[in-house]
Motif scaffolding. Sequence first.
Motif, mmCIF file in Angstrom:
data_model
loop_
_atom_site.group_PDB
_atom_site.id
_atom_site.type_symbol
_atom_site.label_atom_id
_atom_site.label_comp_id
_atom_site.label_asym_id
_atom_site.label_seq_id
_atom_site.Cartn_x
_atom_site.Cartn_y
_atom_site.Cartn_z
ATOM 1 N N PRO A 16 0.782 -1.077 -0.044
ATOM 2 C CA PRO A 16 0.093 -0.033 0.203
ATOM 3 C C PRO A 16 0.768 1.279 0.007
ATOM 4 O O PRO A 16 0.534 2.253 -0.797
ATOM 5 N N THR A 17 1.737 1.368 0.864
ATOM 6 C CA THR A 17 2.830 2.641 0.914
ATOM 7 C C THR A 17 3.366 2.708 -0.513
ATOM 8 O O THR A 17 3.281 3.915 -1.177
ATOM 9 N N ARG A 18 4.208 1.736 -1.094
ATOM 10 C CA ARG A 18 4.475 1.966 -2.426
ATOM 11 C C ARG A 18 3.438 2.263 -3.423
ATOM 12 O O ARG A 18 3.706 3.360 -4.400
ATOM 13 N N SER A 47 13.320 6.431 7.838
ATOM 14 C CA SER A 47 14.007 4.938 7.649
ATOM 15 C C SER A 47 13.143 3.886 6.954
ATOM 16 O O SER A 47 13.400 3.151 5.992
ATOM 17 N N THR A 48 11.724 3.898 7.526
ATOM 18 C CA THR A 48 10.857 2.846 7.073
ATOM 19 C C THR A 48 10.434 3.333 5.566
ATOM 20 O O THR A 48 10.569 2.569 4.856
ATOM 21 N N LEU A 53 10.893 3.300 -0.741
ATOM 22 C CA LEU A 53 11.516 4.026 -1.771
ATOM 23 C C LEU A 53 12.466 3.104 -2.696
ATOM 24 O O LEU A 53 12.643 3.260 -3.874
ATOM 25 N N ALA A 54 13.435 2.603 -1.774
ATOM 26 C CA ALA A 54 14.479 1.691 -2.212
ATOM 27 C C ALA A 54 13.880 0.600 -3.462
ATOM 28 O O ALA A 54 14.335 0.368 -4.469
ATOM 29 N N VAL A 62 10.664 4.600 -9.957
ATOM 30 C CA VAL A 62 10.714 6.066 -9.401
ATOM 31 C C VAL A 62 12.195 6.165 -9.730
ATOM 32 O O VAL A 62 13.118 5.410 -9.481
ATOM 33 N N THR A 63 12.556 7.402 -10.027
ATOM 34 C CA THR A 63 13.771 8.121 -9.968
ATOM 35 C C THR A 63 14.100 9.228 -9.268
ATOM 36 O O THR A 63 13.439 10.192 -9.335
ATOM 37 N N PRO A 64 15.198 9.264 -8.554
ATOM 38 C CA PRO A 64 15.566 10.142 -7.595
ATOM 39 C C PRO A 64 16.615 11.232 -8.349
ATOM 40 O O PRO A 64 17.311 10.900 -9.218
#
Length: 109
Positions: A16-18, A47-48, A53-54, A62-64
């Motif tokens: 769900p978060t992603r 941190s979570t 994100l990783a 996703v691109t940083p």
Amino acid sequence: MTDEDALSCLAALGHPTRLQTVRRLVEVGPDGLSTGELVDAAGLSQSTFSTHLAVLVAAGLVTPEKRGRQMIQHVDIARLQTLMLFLVKDCCGGRPDLCEPLMAELACS
């Protein structure tokens, strides 16, 4: 896109978060959002959220981008489009009339 690539993307979106992070980034478009804004929206610790994100970055969704002291996160629209096309490429056994509602729903207004 290979089956392996698709599975990597789908697994990344399978939390769900992603999923909400990708949807939020799609909403804001090419400007992206800072990692801090995404952390705040998710309501998680830094941190979570970084772990989630990783996973999205590893899947290529996703691109940083470093802007000054901030990291701005962008959804890779091309990668997302490739995934969606992979999923519906052979839609409805070659009967485009059956896919028309899907295409109409995806059309930007």
